[in-house]
Enzyme design. Structure first.
Site, PDB file in Angstrom:
ATOM      1  N   LYS A 147       0.849  -1.205   0.000  1.00 28.20           N
ATOM      2  CA  LYS A 147       0.000   0.000   0.000  1.00 28.20           C
ATOM      3  C   LYS A 147       0.877   1.246   0.000  1.00 28.20           C
ATOM      4  CE  LYS A 147      -3.774   2.100   2.710  1.00 28.20           C
ATOM      5  NZ  LYS A 147      -4.722   1.899   3.843  1.00 28.20           N
ATOM      6  N   SER A 161     -10.293   0.285   6.840  1.00 23.68           N
ATOM      7  CA  SER A 161      -9.601   0.333   5.546  1.00 23.68           C
ATOM      8  C   SER A 161      -9.023  -0.983   5.067  1.00 23.68           C
ATOM      9  CB  SER A 161      -8.462   1.362   5.602  1.00 23.68           C
ATOM     10  OG  SER A 161      -8.977   2.666   5.585  1.00 23.68           O
ATOM     11  N   SER A 179      -9.334   2.552   2.648  1.00 26.21           N
ATOM     12  CA  SER A 179      -8.311   3.220   1.878  1.00 26.21           C
ATOM     13  C   SER A 179      -7.323   2.251   1.218  1.00 26.21           C
ATOM     14  CB  SER A 179      -7.534   4.183   2.780  1.00 26.21           C
ATOM     15  OG  SER A 179      -6.860   3.478   3.805  1.00 26.21           O
TER      16      SER A 179
END
Lengths: 435, 435
Positions: free
Chosen positions: B80, B174, B150
């Site tokens: 990420k 997330s 996210s």
């Protein structure tokens, strides 16, 4: 009096009224360091040329701007060597990081940089601020003693007037205890009030960034830069004040002089019109030291895993033991520790309901220890770090060896304004001649 | 079946028995990405040449060593884009960080690197994993829908077979929510079990690093690499098991199909011999969403301060409001939130005493939302993130729009072994055909 003798607040006022430039101040600090650091060994990295260039840049900005943009504009700051400064090595005092130069400032450094401060250099630390190698730093008042740790270099540098303010960190007692040993002020804010990224983490539920200074105003200036809730740099001293004197559940670990200091401090405060009471912490608090150890080692397991996988047994046994050794904390013991800490937070803050405005305890068990093999006992600090409350260290006395002893005052979480207002009232009564 | 279709555990077994090389696997993943990413847009940075070179290096090591050094040896991983990988940009999906290339891996990346994994590239994220700009990523099964956030890119990349495992993070929902939307598995470990440094922090009391995979074995393999307490990759599925079905205090926010999915899942489990009970969370839990918001915004204030001081109003209003706007949380409200969270942890874990082995709730309120302007509702996740417990997301059904819906199972803090053993038993019953 040389510029290096000015506190941060005094220097800031002088820069604001045009009687001092950042360059003059930085050069004065550098001359003090040149004279003293061969013995004190507070600094692990210093770039005098860069610091002077930065100070000149500040002076230009101040002239253009018609005055400093913040009270920190042009003030030199020391940075503990577990905190990243772009272009300066972060060694963590570890053999594995001697050539490690980060490409970016830590978030806490970016804040003071945005405020216009000058980063003077990096200060020596205990390895990874947690174990292993000690700093080379000696006690500025007696080189046969430790300045404390792990914020060894920052505390000694501020105490010995190399720099007016410096960053330290506290996971157990690494900020407040060296403040006591070196006769200076320190503010450990409420946990999670100052952003950690860019600093070497050990136990995130405990790790807290704070600051050393040589006056309450100095640490208040830093608290204001970080916009801690409700902090107003110009707020006055508390008018009426009740102080709860507390020996903590660990009084048996204190030297007699330390307990005498607390009693004597109480008398001086009472004589000056402060309401002084004696308070005791709840019975269960005697367990909090052990709960702190569990959280510190428990979280330390995750934080030394990468080092361990990369370095194996070349890593100091202190750190290996947290990952695979005797310091691994079982799940149930760790859950119990977190829950006891949470209960302790509520119990401690209940003491303030209808009780004292602040609680005052010794900030260390005694004077700075002899020799450099121990950085001293953190028992007076660790349980309070676990409780997340803000702490402010104030010099209070001189011990049997002529070295400083101090007190720490305690307020509820996120009540730094209360802590600072109380410290403003108390500090002149406790340390009238800046021990 | 192409190598890119293999789960991490399957690929690991094939590498161990010599039927697959890391290079073949990485090339297969890259071909899948080349075919699919123009539409899915999961990746913010990819260096195919470097990934192939690293895979070749792994294959050499595996040959020399007589087999892989760990089950992750040669396995490609997505990261990420708030987590640092040396030499790859960390942009945080922020305009201010487009050219930011860290000089060092995040600690969580160092761990898998030490285990021999291949870092394939960076995956798109919501700005600073918290607000502002959304990822460009689309839902792999229907580009008109959001993949969630996210951890948008990581979830879509694993769901769409670009890579077998990937890092995500969770501060509210997330990690687990996008797992539900994309029909994949995710493990959010107990808070503070995986070291954070080198990842962009938002709210340290909540921020947790976790992993996506396409089987329970995949996420268990990651948990074992991080040496989570008691996790044994080869541990068997739970033999006897009591599951507490729980709609959470936020059932009114769920779509009807989601509650039907939970009921139907319970029936399937009961039919297979699992003991299924219905459990309710304590009354006060309905407040925990608000308590979570206070902690997240309260700590976010410190974490966006440096950005705000540097960028001012050029920063997204989402972040400005945390520092100086309507999202600033007063001290008393913040203390109350921390204390309610601590009390909630004890209450939740009391539910396991004489109760179910694991609690099972929906992992999102419904299917992936339409359009890319919303990444979906995190209400099913935020209160559990606040409670620090480990969560494991399992695909469970297909919703009215043909998109996946999943469940999350919950265990006491630091009891990942219980969670994984339960998931091994439950997953084949819930997702027999890998929705």
């Amino acid at each position: 009096m040389e510029p290096y003798d000015l506190s941060a607040a005094e220097a800031s006022a002088a820069i604001a009224d045009g009687s001092l430039t950042s360059e003059t101040l930085v050069r004065s600090c550098l001359s003090r360091i040149a004279a003293r650091d061969p013995v004190v060994k507070a600094w692990s990295y210093l770039d005098a040329r860069q610091a002077i260039a930065d100070a000149r840049e500040c002076d230009k900005e101040i002239a253009t701007h018609g005055g400093p943009k913040t009270p920190l504009h042009g003030i030199p700051i020391g940075v503990k060597d577990i905190i990243d400064v772009e272009g300066m090595p972060t060694t963590f005092n570890s053999v594995f990081y001697q050539d490690h130069v980060p490409s970016r400032d830590a978030e806490c450094v970016r804040v003071v940089r945005a405020c216009g401060a000058v980063i003077l250099g990096k200060t020596d630390t205990v390895e990874f601020a947690s174990g292993g190698r000690k700093a080379l730093t000696t006690h500025p008042m007696n080189t046969g003693h430790s300045p404390g740790g792990s914020s060894s270099g920052s505390a000694a540098a501020v105490g010995d007037h190399h720099v007016p303010v410096a960053f330290g960190t506290q996971t157990a007692g690494s900020l407040i205890r060296p403040a006591s040993y070196n006769g200076i002020y320190a503010l450990k804010p409420t946990h999670a009030s100052v952003a950690w990224p860019g600093a070497g983490q050990y136990a995130p539920s405990l790790d807290t960034i704070g600051w050393y200074g040589r006056s309450v105003d100095d640490v208040a200036m830093m608290a204001a830069a970080y916009r801690l809730r409700g902090v107003d740099q110009a707020a006055p001293a508390a008018q009426t004040l009740t102080v709860g004197l507390c020996k903590t559940p660990y009084a048996d670990r204190c030297e007699p002089a330390t307990l005498e200091m607390l009693e004597s401090a109480g008398k001086r405060l009472a004589a000056a019109g402060i309401t002084v009471t004696e308070v005791e912490m709840p019975d269960g608090f005697v367990e909090l030291s052990e709960m702190h150890r569990r959280v510190m080692f428990g979280e330390g397991m995750s934080h030394f895993l990468a080092e361990y996988l990369e370095q194996g047994e070349a890593l100091s046994p202190d750190f290996v033991s947290r990952v695979v050794g005797g310091d691994v904390i079982p799940a149930e013991a760790l859950r119990e520790a977190y829950d006891a800490a949470a209960a302790g937070r509520r119990s401690l803050e209940a003491m303030f309901d209808g009780g004292p405005d602040v609680i005052m305890c010794p900030s260390a068990t005694g004077e700075a220890p002899k020799g450099l093999t121990s950085t001293g006992d953190y028992v007076m600090n660790a349980f309070l770090t676990l409780l997340h409350v803000p702490l402010l260290a104030i010099p209070a006395a001189s011990g049997p060896s002529g070295l400083p002893i101090g007190v720490q005052i305690v307020a509820p979480r996120f009540d730094e304004p209360r802590l600072i207002a109380a410290a403003r009232r108390l500090a002149p009564l406790l340390a009238p001649d800046r021990i």
